[in-house]
Design a protein around this motif. Sequence first.
Motif, PDB file in Angstrom:
ATOM      1  N   PHE A 259      -2.512   9.018   6.324  1.00  0.00           N
ATOM      2  CA  PHE A 259      -1.513   8.492   7.248  1.00  0.00           C
ATOM      3  C   PHE A 259      -0.144   9.061   6.911  1.00  0.00           C
ATOM      4  O   PHE A 259       0.209   9.226   5.750  1.00  0.00           O
ATOM      5  CB  PHE A 259      -1.471   6.967   7.197  1.00  0.00           C
TER       6      PHE A 259
ATOM      7  N   ARG B 154     -10.736  10.439   5.320  1.00  0.00           N
ATOM      8  CA  ARG B 154      -9.877  10.031   4.224  1.00  0.00           C
ATOM      9  C   ARG B 154      -8.783   9.092   4.716  1.00  0.00           C
ATOM     10  O   ARG B 154      -8.499   9.013   5.904  1.00  0.00           O
ATOM     11  CB  ARG B 154      -9.260  11.266   3.563  1.00  0.00           C
ATOM     12  N   PHE B 155      -8.153   8.406   3.758  1.00  0.00           N
ATOM     13  CA  PHE B 155      -7.074   7.476   4.090  1.00  0.00           C
ATOM     14  C   PHE B 155      -5.803   8.300   4.297  1.00  0.00           C
ATOM     15  O   PHE B 155      -4.911   8.335   3.445  1.00  0.00           O
ATOM     16  CB  PHE B 155      -6.904   6.468   2.957  1.00  0.00           C
TER      17      PHE B 155
ATOM     18  N   ASP C  48       0.463   5.379   0.485  1.00  0.00           N
ATOM     19  CA  ASP C  48      -0.432   6.467   0.882  1.00  0.00           C
ATOM     20  C   ASP C  48       0.084   7.734   0.218  1.00  0.00           C
ATOM     21  O   ASP C  48       1.239   8.138   0.434  1.00  0.00           O
ATOM     22  CB  ASP C  48      -0.441   6.612   2.401  1.00  0.00           C
TER      23      ASP C  48
ATOM     24  N   ASN D 222      -1.124  13.095   2.829  1.00  0.00           N
ATOM     25  CA  ASN D 222      -1.622  11.879   2.185  1.00  0.00           C
ATOM     26  C   ASN D 222      -3.112  11.705   2.457  1.00  0.00           C
ATOM     27  O   ASN D 222      -3.577  11.917   3.574  1.00  0.00           O
ATOM     28  CB  ASN D 222      -0.860  10.660   2.696  1.00  0.00           C
ATOM     29  N   ASN D 223      -3.843  11.298   1.428  1.00  0.00           N
ATOM     30  CA  ASN D 223      -5.290  11.132   1.591  1.00  0.00           C
ATOM     31  C   ASN D 223      -5.878   9.997   0.759  1.00  0.00           C
ATOM     32  O   ASN D 223      -7.060   9.700   0.875  1.00  0.00           O
ATOM     33  CB  ASN D 223      -6.018  12.431   1.225  1.00  0.00           C
ATOM     34  N   TYR D 224      -5.078   9.338  -0.062  1.00  0.00           N
ATOM     35  CA  TYR D 224      -5.548   8.210  -0.875  1.00  0.00           C
ATOM     36  C   TYR D 224      -4.556   7.062  -0.738  1.00  0.00           C
ATOM     37  O   TYR D 224      -3.349   7.285  -0.575  1.00  0.00           O
ATOM     38  CB  TYR D 224      -5.639   8.583  -2.360  1.00  0.00           C
ATOM     39  N   ALA D 225      -5.060   5.826  -0.828  1.00  0.00           N
ATOM     40  CA  ALA D 225      -4.200   4.646  -0.828  1.00  0.00           C
ATOM     41  C   ALA D 225      -4.183   4.017  -2.218  1.00  0.00           C
ATOM     42  O   ALA D 225      -5.228   3.877  -2.852  1.00  0.00           O
ATOM     43  CB  ALA D 225      -4.688   3.636   0.199  1.00  0.00           C
TER      44      ALA D 225
ATOM     45  N   THR E 172      -1.449   8.288  12.122  1.00  0.00           N
ATOM     46  CA  THR E 172      -2.193   9.418  11.581  1.00  0.00           C
ATOM     47  C   THR E 172      -1.420  10.715  11.794  1.00  0.00           C
ATOM     48  O   THR E 172      -0.445  10.766  12.557  1.00  0.00           O
ATOM     49  CB  THR E 172      -3.564   9.538  12.247  1.00  0.00           C
TER      50      THR E 172
ATOM     51  N   CYS F 295      -3.276   0.478  -3.578  1.00  0.00           N
ATOM     52  CA  CYS F 295      -2.988  -0.895  -3.142  1.00  0.00           C
ATOM     53  C   CYS F 295      -2.631  -1.747  -4.355  1.00  0.00           C
ATOM     54  O   CYS F 295      -3.372  -1.772  -5.344  1.00  0.00           O
ATOM     55  CB  CYS F 295      -4.190  -1.497  -2.417  1.00  0.00           C
TER      56      CYS F 295
ATOM     57  N   MET G 242      -0.434   1.883  11.014  1.00  0.00           N
ATOM     58  CA  MET G 242      -0.196   3.170  10.366  1.00  0.00           C
ATOM     59  C   MET G 242      -0.453   4.304  11.348  1.00  0.00           C
ATOM     60  O   MET G 242      -1.320   4.203  12.229  1.00  0.00           O
ATOM     61  CB  MET G 242      -1.067   3.319   9.111  1.00  0.00           C
TER      62      MET G 242
ATOM     63  N   VAL H 125       0.834  -1.185   0.000  1.00  0.00           N
ATOM     64  CA  VAL H 125       0.000   0.000   0.000  1.00  0.00           C
ATOM     65  C   VAL H 125       0.879   1.250   0.000  1.00  0.00           C
ATOM     66  O   VAL H 125       1.870   1.328   0.730  1.00  0.00           O
ATOM     67  CB  VAL H 125      -0.968   0.010   1.209  1.00  0.00           C
TER      68      VAL H 125
END
Length: 290
Positions: free
Chosen positions: A131, A128-129, A95, A105-108, A150, A110, A148, A93
């Motif tokens: 991390f 949001r994703f 980020d 970072n706000n999207y993963a 935050t 994968c 992970m 993954v």
Amino acid sequence: VYSPTSPTFGQSGFLFSYKVADPGVGIVGPRAAVNVPGRFTMFWGIRGPYVIRSPEYPAKYIGARIETFVSGIDKNYQNGIVAAYWPNINSVVFDVPYGSSQSTNNYAVCYNIERDAFTIFPGSSAKRFAFASAVTIKDSDGTNQLFMGTYAGHVMKMGGAINDDGEGFDAEMWTGYLGSPDAQKLWKRLSVRAELGSRKQFTAKARFYGANTEQSQALAGGSAGDPFGTFIFGVSAFTGLSLGQLAGDIYGDPSEYVQIGIIHSQNEAARLHGLTVHFERTDQWGKSAA
């Protein structure tokens, strides 16, 4: 590569040299590389994701399928991209900061190791994703888990829940086509073996080879059924046992093969051990199991 040199009076120095990587291959950020044990090293380069399978071969770019998404990542903040191995889902993954002027970072992104497939995961509308750090460690139960961090300083264990932002999500499994080419069969019954220590609710779907129809059947049962002496009557397992069997009808058009899907929408963990499909052919009974 550090090469010791002849020091001058009162000094001891080293010359630093390095091999120049191919253009566009260099790692963007110090945290954007991850080693998948026994498989390969993966990192996020200038263009996107790369894989290094052994030191003898150069890095291979594998991001052609997601270039449209990668073009939307804010290049000014790529040095904050985080990479980690996610063993629970056989994935790596990344980020990333997606969107104009997105500084965190706000999207993963994968990448599934077994399927050679990408998934873009934004998280939920409420969260949001996002991390800032990630690490894979051995948990107290002996399994490798992804943790992970935050931006608020919290540590999150990934993949250890059965809902996302308070909403339960469906689990779905499909078999291959069961049967044989020798003759058409009239498929009759489906038996699903599952952990039924607590009540479970499944939806079973049957796809008949060569037909345009799909049959659906609700299956439910478990220890919350009606007690009958020392047994749980009409639904599942014996009292005190967790393994039981749920049965349903799957009448449909005759076909050589049938494909079975099991959908679990209940907000509770479930485990399947197998299934058996019964059919009728020339006045005789048979079965095909998975």
